[in-house]
Design a protein around this motif. Structure first.
Motif, PDB file in Angstrom:
ATOM      1  N   THR A   8     -54.259   7.318 -38.620  1.00  0.00           N
ATOM      2  CA  THR A   8     -53.832   6.014 -39.160  1.00  0.00           C
ATOM      3  C   THR A   8     -54.611   4.864 -38.519  1.00  0.00           C
ATOM      4  O   THR A   8     -54.318   3.703 -38.787  1.00  0.00           O
ATOM      5  CB  THR A   8     -52.336   5.777 -38.889  1.00  0.00           C
ATOM      6  OG1 THR A   8     -52.132   5.763 -37.468  1.00  0.00           O
ATOM      7  CG2 THR A   8     -51.469   6.844 -39.522  1.00  0.00           C
ATOM      8  N   ASN A  10     -58.167   2.741 -36.850  1.00  0.00           N
ATOM      9  CA  ASN A  10     -59.301   1.993 -37.422  1.00  0.00           C
ATOM     10  C   ASN A  10     -60.313   2.902 -38.095  1.00  0.00           C
ATOM     11  O   ASN A  10     -60.731   2.655 -39.228  1.00  0.00           O
ATOM     12  CB  ASN A  10     -60.021   1.227 -36.298  1.00  0.00           C
ATOM     13  CG  ASN A  10     -59.211   0.062 -35.790  1.00  0.00           C
ATOM     14  OD1 ASN A  10     -58.678  -0.706 -36.584  1.00  0.00           O
ATOM     15  ND2 ASN A  10     -59.116  -0.082 -34.480  1.00  0.00           N
ATOM     16  N   THR A  30     -50.587  12.368 -37.168  1.00  0.00           N
ATOM     17  CA  THR A  30     -49.964  11.082 -36.869  1.00  0.00           C
ATOM     18  C   THR A  30     -48.602  11.326 -36.243  1.00  0.00           C
ATOM     19  O   THR A  30     -47.975  12.358 -36.496  1.00  0.00           O
ATOM     20  CB  THR A  30     -49.810  10.222 -38.151  1.00  0.00           C
ATOM     21  OG1 THR A  30     -48.987   9.094 -37.846  1.00  0.00           O
ATOM     22  CG2 THR A  30     -49.171  10.989 -39.294  1.00  0.00           C
TER      23      THR A  30
HETATM   24  N1  LIG Z   1     -62.144  -0.960 -29.966  1.00  0.00           N
HETATM   25  C1  LIG Z   1     -63.389  -0.854 -29.604  1.00  0.00           C
HETATM   26  O1  LIG Z   1     -64.174  -1.820 -29.575  1.00  0.00           O
HETATM   27  C2  LIG Z   1     -63.933   0.497 -29.213  1.00  0.00           C
HETATM   28  C3  LIG Z   1     -65.284   0.626 -28.925  1.00  0.00           C
HETATM   29  C4  LIG Z   1     -65.772   1.881 -28.598  1.00  0.00           C
HETATM   30  C5  LIG Z   1     -64.937   2.969 -28.576  1.00  0.00           C
HETATM   31  N2  LIG Z   1     -63.614   2.810 -28.849  1.00  0.00           N
HETATM   32  C6  LIG Z   1     -62.742   4.008 -28.820  1.00  0.00           C
HETATM   33  O2  LIG Z   1     -62.344   4.337 -30.145  1.00  0.00           O
HETATM   34  C7  LIG Z   1     -61.132   5.104 -30.089  1.00  0.00           C
HETATM   35  C8  LIG Z   1     -60.197   4.588 -31.147  1.00  0.00           C
HETATM   36  O3  LIG Z   1     -59.782   3.289 -30.751  1.00  0.00           O
HETATM   37  P1  LIG Z   1     -58.969   2.341 -31.702  1.00  0.00           P
HETATM   38  O4  LIG Z   1     -58.625   1.147 -30.902  1.00  0.00           O
HETATM   39  O5  LIG Z   1     -59.692   2.150 -32.986  1.00  0.00           O
HETATM   40  O6  LIG Z   1     -57.678   3.191 -31.922  1.00  0.00           O
HETATM   41  P2  LIG Z   1     -56.855   3.191 -33.218  1.00  0.00           P
HETATM   42  O7  LIG Z   1     -57.717   3.673 -34.296  1.00  0.00           O
HETATM   43  O8  LIG Z   1     -56.182   1.894 -33.380  1.00  0.00           O
HETATM   44  O9  LIG Z   1     -55.771   4.271 -32.861  1.00  0.00           O
HETATM   45  C9  LIG Z   1     -55.949   5.596 -33.217  1.00  0.00           C
HETATM   46  C10 LIG Z   1     -54.619   6.233 -33.568  1.00  0.00           C
HETATM   47  O10 LIG Z   1     -54.195   7.024 -32.458  1.00  0.00           O
HETATM   48  C11 LIG Z   1     -52.802   7.178 -32.535  1.00  0.00           C
HETATM   49  N3  LIG Z   1     -52.327   6.960 -31.167  1.00  0.00           N
HETATM   50  C12 LIG Z   1     -52.370   5.813 -30.475  1.00  0.00           C
HETATM   51  N4  LIG Z   1     -51.865   6.001 -29.255  1.00  0.00           N
HETATM   52  C13 LIG Z   1     -51.509   7.311 -29.186  1.00  0.00           C
HETATM   53  C14 LIG Z   1     -50.912   8.130 -28.196  1.00  0.00           C
HETATM   54  N5  LIG Z   1     -50.596   7.635 -27.002  1.00  0.00           N
HETATM   55  N6  LIG Z   1     -50.692   9.422 -28.478  1.00  0.00           N
HETATM   56  C15 LIG Z   1     -51.004   9.937 -29.675  1.00  0.00           C
HETATM   57  N7  LIG Z   1     -51.564   9.207 -30.656  1.00  0.00           N
HETATM   58  C16 LIG Z   1     -51.803   7.928 -30.411  1.00  0.00           C
HETATM   59  C17 LIG Z   1     -52.238   6.169 -33.528  1.00  0.00           C
HETATM   60  O11 LIG Z   1     -51.835   6.893 -34.672  1.00  0.00           O
HETATM   61  P3  LIG Z   1     -50.307   7.161 -35.073  1.00  0.00           P
HETATM   62  O12 LIG Z   1     -49.511   5.935 -34.712  1.00  0.00           O
HETATM   63  O13 LIG Z   1     -50.380   7.388 -36.555  1.00  0.00           O
HETATM   64  O14 LIG Z   1     -49.861   8.365 -34.335  1.00  0.00           O
HETATM   65  C18 LIG Z   1     -53.461   5.316 -33.888  1.00  0.00           C
HETATM   66  O15 LIG Z   1     -53.487   4.975 -35.232  1.00  0.00           O
HETATM   67  C19 LIG Z   1     -60.624   4.981 -28.648  1.00  0.00           C
HETATM   68  O16 LIG Z   1     -60.931   6.151 -27.951  1.00  0.00           O
HETATM   69  C20 LIG Z   1     -61.433   3.812 -28.089  1.00  0.00           C
HETATM   70  O17 LIG Z   1     -61.610   3.875 -26.686  1.00  0.00           O
HETATM   71  C21 LIG Z   1     -63.089   1.611 -29.181  1.00  0.00           C
END
Ligand SMILES: NC(=O)c1ccc[n+]([C@@H]2O[C@H](COP(=O)([O-])OP(=O)(O)OC[C@H]3O[C@@H](n4cnc5c(N)ncnc54)[C@H](OP(=O)(O)O)[C@@H]3O)[C@@H](O)[C@H]2O)c1
Length: 274
Positions: A8, A10, A30
């Motif tokens: 769910t 980004n 999810t």
């Molecule tokens: N933001 C940036 O600029 C950036 C840059 C480089 C790398 N990244 C990496 O990209 C990855 C994704 O980051 P994002 O911020 O885009 O995340 P996100 O897509 O907002 O979150 C991913 C999903 O993980 C699930 N989730 C969140 N916390 C969880 C937990 N504690 N246990 C199980 N499921 C969980 C949630 O789904 P449900 O609620 O549906 O379960 C959420 O929709 C991360 O590893 C981040 O470090 C981010």
């Protein structure tokens, strides 16, 4: 069958949409399988009880619990893993303990030990990080945040997802860790100006202290630890006055340039409107 964690999130949403449009079987993990909505044909699965039946590839993209999921995938005989990692892994030769680079590199190493077929996506700052400004922009015309002159090269999540789809469906990215960025270096102040020009509003960025900013960011991303925010804030501080990292990996892999930040804002304009 491809199992997608962070379904769910980004990257998860556009990645699943692209796989489903190609007719690929997808199971979406999810914590809220009853309410999370996915495209037709996509199976929703409780991330607390991942179902590996028939799964050949896993997208490892969650902010917590990745190692346990990887271990379960290895035990179930999943052949391929595409990791959502981060550009900082490529940028920091000697990562600080507990920081973002160390956390992501540890996960990459665990993936490499678990499966033979892997690709690590190493995106820089997501354009979607700007969504943390939504509450402020719904309330007024000023965004308060840290380091107005911090410069990133924001990448559209759909570009990361499209590279992920290539890594899942073909073999050309096996064993690679492409560093993925958007096409332009932009300061936070410039990003807010672009949001204003797309929305037809006069917006500005006002700098606040790093401490205040950390509190606000922790409220926005409860899955992350304090050290990760500290390391992110140091990253922003270090980026002031420097050119943002820009790679040509998205274009090399997809055969077209990455989407611009203005395109990202246009795609998400409704989120910024009241
Ligand atoms: N933001 C940036 O600029 C950036 C840059 C480089 C790398 N990244 C990496 O990209 C990855 C994704 O980051 P994002 O911020 O885009 O995340 P996100 O897509 O907002 O979150 C991913 C999903 O993980 C699930 N989730 C969140 N916390 C969880 C937990 N504690 N246990 C199980 N499921 C969980 C949630 O789904 P449900 O609620 O549906 O379960 C959420 O929709 C991360 O590893 C981040 O470090 C981010």
């Amino acid at each position: 069958m491809i199992l997608v964690s962070g379904a769910t999130g980004n990257i998860g949403r556009p990645l699943i949409a692209e796989l489903a449009a190609k007719g690929v079987k997808v199971r979406a993990l999810t914590r809220t399988p009853d309410t999370a909505r996915f495209p037709e044909g996509v199976e929703a699965c409780d991330s607390g009880r991942p179902d590996f039946d028939g799964v050949s590839a896993l997208v490892l993209n969650i902010t917590g619990g990745s190692v346990a999921l990887l271990e379960a995938a290895r035990a179930a005989g999943v052949r391929r893993v595409v990791t959502v990692s981060a550009l900082v892994v490529a940028e920091e030769a000697d990562p600080e303990e507990g920081g973002n680079a160390a956390v992501h590199r540890a996960l990459e190493e665990a993936v490499e030990a678990a499966v033979q077929e892997w690709t690590h996506l190493r995106p820089g700052a997501f354009a979607a990080n700007s969504l943390r400004w939504v509450p402020q922009l719904r309330a007024g015309d000023v965004v308060r945040g840290p380091y107005a002159e911090a410069r990133t090269s924001p990448i559209h999540e759909a570009d990361i997802a499209a590279v992920g789809v290539r890594a899942l469906l073909g073999d050309e990215l096996l064993g690679q860790a492409p560093a993925l960025t958007g096409p332009q270096g932009l300061t936070f102040a410039e990003q807010v100006e672009i949001i204003g020009s797309v929305l037809g509003r006069s917006l500005r960025y006002e700098e606040i202290s790093a401490d205040l900013a950390k509190q606000a960011m922790m409220a926005h991303s409860p899955g992350m630890r304090g050290e990760q925010f500290d390391s992110m804030l140091r990253y922003f501080a270090d980026s002031v006055g420097k050119p943002a990292p820009i790679t040509d990996e998205v274009e090399r892999i997809l055969g077209r340039p990455p989407r611009t930040y203005a395109e990202w804002v246009t795609d998400h304009a409704d989120a910024f409107r009241n």
